[in-house]
Scaffold this motif. Structure first.
Motif, short mmCIF file in Angstrom:
data_model
loop_
_atom_site.label_atom_id
_atom_site.label_comp_id
_atom_site.label_asym_id
_atom_site.label_seq_id
_atom_site.Cartn_x
_atom_site.Cartn_y
_atom_site.Cartn_z
N GLY A 146 0.80 -1.24 0.00
CA GLY A 146 0.00 0.00 0.00
C GLY A 146 0.82 1.27 0.00
O GLY A 146 0.31 2.34 0.35
N TRP A 147 2.08 1.19 -0.43
CA TRP A 147 2.92 2.41 -0.48
C TRP A 147 2.95 2.94 -1.90
O TRP A 147 2.83 2.16 -2.86
CB TRP A 147 4.35 2.09 -0.05
N PRO A 148 3.15 4.26 -2.07
CA PRO A 148 3.26 4.81 -3.43
C PRO A 148 4.52 4.30 -4.12
O PRO A 148 5.52 4.01 -3.45
CB PRO A 148 3.34 6.32 -3.21
N ILE A 149 4.44 4.14 -5.44
CA ILE A 149 5.60 3.65 -6.20
C ILE A 149 6.70 4.70 -6.21
O ILE A 149 6.42 5.90 -6.26
CB ILE A 149 5.13 3.33 -7.64
N ARG A 150 7.96 4.30 -6.09
CA ARG A 150 9.11 5.23 -6.20
C ARG A 150 9.67 5.08 -7.61
O ARG A 150 9.86 3.97 -8.09
CB ARG A 150 10.21 4.88 -5.20
N TYR A 151 9.95 6.20 -8.27
CA TYR A 151 10.49 6.14 -9.63
C TYR A 151 12.00 5.88 -9.60
O TYR A 151 12.67 6.27 -8.63
CB TYR A 151 10.18 7.44 -10.38
N PRO A 152 12.54 5.21 -10.64
CA PRO A 152 13.99 4.94 -10.66
C PRO A 152 14.78 6.24 -10.75
O PRO A 152 14.40 7.15 -11.49
CB PRO A 152 14.18 4.09 -11.91
N ARG A 153 15.88 6.32 -9.99
CA ARG A 153 16.71 7.54 -10.03
C ARG A 153 17.97 7.25 -10.85
O ARG A 153 18.70 6.32 -10.59
CB ARG A 153 17.07 7.97 -8.61
N SER A 171 8.74 10.60 2.51
CA SER A 171 9.00 11.66 3.51
C SER A 171 10.50 11.84 3.80
O SER A 171 10.91 12.85 4.32
CB SER A 171 8.29 11.31 4.81
N GLU A 172 11.31 10.80 3.48
CA GLU A 172 12.75 11.02 3.79
C GLU A 172 13.62 10.13 2.90
O GLU A 172 13.22 9.05 2.50
CB GLU A 172 13.01 10.69 5.26
N PRO A 173 14.82 10.62 2.58
CA PRO A 173 15.71 9.83 1.73
C PRO A 173 16.13 8.55 2.46
O PRO A 173 16.21 8.53 3.68
CB PRO A 173 16.91 10.74 1.50
#
Ligand code: SDX
Length: 392
Positions: A146-153, A171-173
């Motif tokens: 249920g977490w938002p997807i993180r885009y590839p950096r 919310s934090e790196p």
């Protein structure tokens, strides 16, 4: 005819294909990727460099590696509309089910323009699969919790980029322990290819019909999921947890010897290795180091070590040449890295994508590649006459 290694005629007649990608000697416990011993690659290379080696046949120069890394990095994004597929799954769907379906769906985005007779387009497809597998895998995990997807950096290297997509919260790196990325990179190297294992043979069989690479790799993911194959790493952790304590190990080994129990020691035995799986030896040594450097102690490691000691001294296992395989220890490290059990086989799939695409490319470049058409031994009824239903 076979280059540096000789095979007896019996072996030659059963071989599924010829390939220059990986060599295994099951009796000696030898594993070579394009001629390089796995022990040397594990110590000196990286997963992305090994992927280049498997796909291209040679280790890259610095310029070649930089260009490859740039190309892979710039294909890591998945189409935004692919998130719709994830939203269609039940939240608690197994990540391997979501990965298999999502990778197969890449064909809906990239198949139409794909000319498979063009080597450049075949290579681009392979790069896309290698690049997007971690992104899709992490997205499946994020969806399941249920977490938002993180885009590839783009500024991160391959494995760190994956771990960031897996665990970083908006919310934090992410504060990533470099030991974790190094350990996962090594596990990916060890799982990258393994000759004609069930999932790679599946990719080659589907590919032999001219099917697109996304469908081929989706088939490989499906085959890998089985508990007798890549699903074993997840099954090992469940088995160790079920044994629970070193004092229950002898009973578990006896249960595994009893044919009627239906219980096998997961992570033990191999179709080819009738000696130690060289990957298991490397992973066993690395498990102690990683747990120590991460400051993690895991009672399941004590159970695994005790299980190995008892089984390796037991007549039943010695007679059948059953040794720990690549899956026996890998789950303990994945667990120490914070990777949930149901994602263990997804880790295997990310790594094995390098081998799958290398074999798919090789097959298309091979002059004598024919459509796979295994024969069978018929054990059914003899020829007989049809009887109308009224007479039956
Ligand atoms: C992977 O092919 C690859 O390269 C695969 C892989 C890769 O990198 O792609 O290396 C990754 O899949 C590793 C294997 C992971 N699977 C497991 O750990 C599952 C547990 N292992 C077994 O199911 C089994 O060992 C296999 C499937 C891996 C191999 O089976 P084999 O070689 O066909 O052995 P078998 O089934 O013919 O068994 C031979 C004997 C039998 O006893 P008998 O009938 O001779 O009395 O050994 C016994 C089996 O019952 N046996 C086991 C056992 N494995 C085989 N008994 C107890 N525990 C086990 N794990």
């Amino acid at each position: 005819e076979t280059g540096y290694f000789t095979y007896d005629p019996g072996f030659m007649s059963t071989a599924a294909c010829k390939s220059a990608v990986t060599f295994i000697d099951g009796d000696q416990g030898i594993l070579l990727y394009r001629g390089y011993p796995i022990e040397q690659l594990a110590k000196q290379s990286s997963f992305l460099e090994v992927s280049y080696l498997l796909m291209n046949g040679e280790l890259p120069t610095q310029a070649e590696f930089t260009a490859f890394d740039h190309e892979v990095t710039h294909h890591t994004m998945m189409r935004e509309s692919q998130k719709n597929f994830l939203n269609g799954f039940h939240y608690d769907a197994h990540p391997m089910a979501m990965l298999c379906a999502s990778v197969g769906s890449l064909a809906a985005f990239y198949h139409d323009g794909l000319d498979m007779n063009d080597p450049a387009q075949r290579r681009l497809s392979a790069i896309r699969l290698l690049a997007k597998m971690p992104t899709i895998a992490a997205a499946c995990y994020r969806y399941s919790i249920g977490w938002p997807i993180r885009y590839p950096r783009n500024n991160l290297e391959y494995v760190t980029r994956f771990l960031t997509m897996m665990f970083e919260v908006p919310s934090e790196p992410l504060k990533l322990n470099p030991v974790a990325a190094k350990a996962l990179d090594l596990l990916f190297i060890l799982h990258a290819d393994h000759e004609q294992n069930a999932s790679t043979s599946t990719v080659r069989l589907i590919g032999s019909t001219g099917a697109n690479p996304y469908a081929c790799v989706a088939g490989g993911i499906a085959a890998l999921w089985g508990p007798a194959h890549g699903g074993a790493n997840e099954a090992v952790l469940k088995m160790l947890a079920e044994i629970g304590d070193v004092k229950n190990v002898a009973k578990a080994v006896d249960r595994a010897k009893d044919k009627n129990s239906g219980f096998r020691l997961m992570g033990f035995g191999h179709r080819v290795y009738k000696n130690f799986d060289p990957r298991a030896t490397i992973i066993r040594e690395m498990t102690h180091e990683v747990l120590k450097e991460l400051g993690v102690s895991d009672p399941l490691l004590d159970v695994a070590l005790a299980l190995e000691q008892v089984a390796l001294k037991d007549e039943y296992f010695i007679e059948r040449k059953l040794y720990p395989n690549v899956d026996f220890y890998s789950g303990i490290i994945y667990k120490a890295l914070g990777i949930p059990t149901e994602m263990f086989t997804v880790m295997f799939a990310i790594a094995r994508t390098a081998g799958w695409v290398a074999h798919w490319l090789e097959q298309h470049e091979s002059a004598d590649a024919k459509i796979g058409r295994p024969r069978q031994i018929y054990t059914g009824a003899p020829t007989r006459e049809y009887k109308p239903i009224i007479t039956r």
